[in-house]
Design an enzyme around this catalytic site. Structure first.
Site, PDB file in Angstrom:
ATOM      1  N   GLY A  79       0.780  -1.228   0.000  1.00  0.00           N
ATOM      2  CA  GLY A  79       0.000   0.000   0.000  1.00  0.00           C
ATOM      3  C   GLY A  79       0.810   1.275   0.000  1.00  0.00           C
ATOM      4  O   GLY A  79       0.251   2.370  -0.137  1.00  0.00           O
ATOM      5  N   ASN A 137       1.189   2.413  -6.458  1.00  0.00           N
ATOM      6  CA  ASN A 137       0.065   2.949  -5.688  1.00  0.00           C
ATOM      7  C   ASN A 137      -0.202   4.418  -6.003  1.00  0.00           C
ATOM      8  O   ASN A 137      -1.343   4.869  -5.934  1.00  0.00           O
ATOM      9  CB  ASN A 137       0.311   2.751  -4.191  1.00  0.00           C
ATOM     10  CG  ASN A 137       0.228   1.280  -3.793  1.00  0.00           C
ATOM     11  OD1 ASN A 137      -0.759   0.613  -4.068  1.00  0.00           O
ATOM     12  ND2 ASN A 137       1.277   0.782  -3.173  1.00  0.00           N
TER      13      ASN A 137
END
Length: 204
Positions: free
Chosen positions: A70, A99
């Protein structure tokens, strides 16, 4: 005289680092693609396979997997200084940007963050290897082209080696991807290592 000899031996023993401390380090600063999302990180991920290959081929390097699922380039930049201070890596592998792209962040912002990461790594004495990523076509050709180009620009500006696309030949193969169509599966991990290895070896 005997006491003096004992003191010398003790001092030498204290000053001598252990083999693990002496081993040069490779730090991988990445996102879920290097954190082995959905897999057994310590057994199946390409970073673990990298350590296995280095050991098998007689390289003394210790791999530090500093990838976090993430992470954006900004988040990775914020945690880079403690990583460099703790491990003093000889090589810094920078595998980031996916991301940022999936969140449609401005490519200029991603470029600034990656520039700062590369500069920090080089200032700390590390050789930097940049690993690029491409986005799905639904983000549009203009955005995708600008996003892909920034990796090539950074590699040229900072004179660092580049793996253009970590999922080359993988992202379009259903047999190598997890059900989310974003993350590679266990079968893909050796192929990812093969894409990184030729660019990494000259830095060792």
């Amino acid at each position: 005289m005997l006491l003096r000899l004992l003191l010398i031996v003790l001092l030498l023993g204290t000053a001598t680092a252990s083999p693990a401390e002496e081993a040069p380090r490779i730090a991988v600063l990445g996102d879920s693609l290097s954190a082995a999302y959905g897999l057994e990180r310590e057994r199946e991920g390409w970073v673990t396979l990298l350590q296995d290959r280095l050991t098998a081929e007689g390289h003394p390097h210790q791999v530090i997997n500093a990838a976090t699922s993430g992470d954006t380039t900004r988040q990775a930049l914020n945690r880079l200084a403690p990583l460099l201070e703790a491990h003093s890596p000889e090589v810094l592998v920078v595998q980031l940007g996916g991301n940022d792209g999936l969140r449609a962040l401005p490519p200029a912002e991603t470029r600034r963050n990656l520039s700062a990461i590369i500069e920090m790594g080089q200032s700390a004495g590390a050789e930097v290897l940049l690993v690029g990523i491409r986005l799905p076509p639904n983000y549009g050709p203009a955005y995708n082209q600008r996003f892909e180009a920034l990796f090539h620009e950074l590699a040229e500006d900072y004179d660092v080696p580049l793996v253009p696309f970590l999922l080359e030949g993988i992202a379009t193969d259903d047999a190598l991807m997890q059900d989310d169509r974003i993350h590679p599966n266990a079968k893909a991990q050796p192929k990812m290592l093969e894409l990184v290895w030729p660019e990494l070896v000259p830095l060792l």
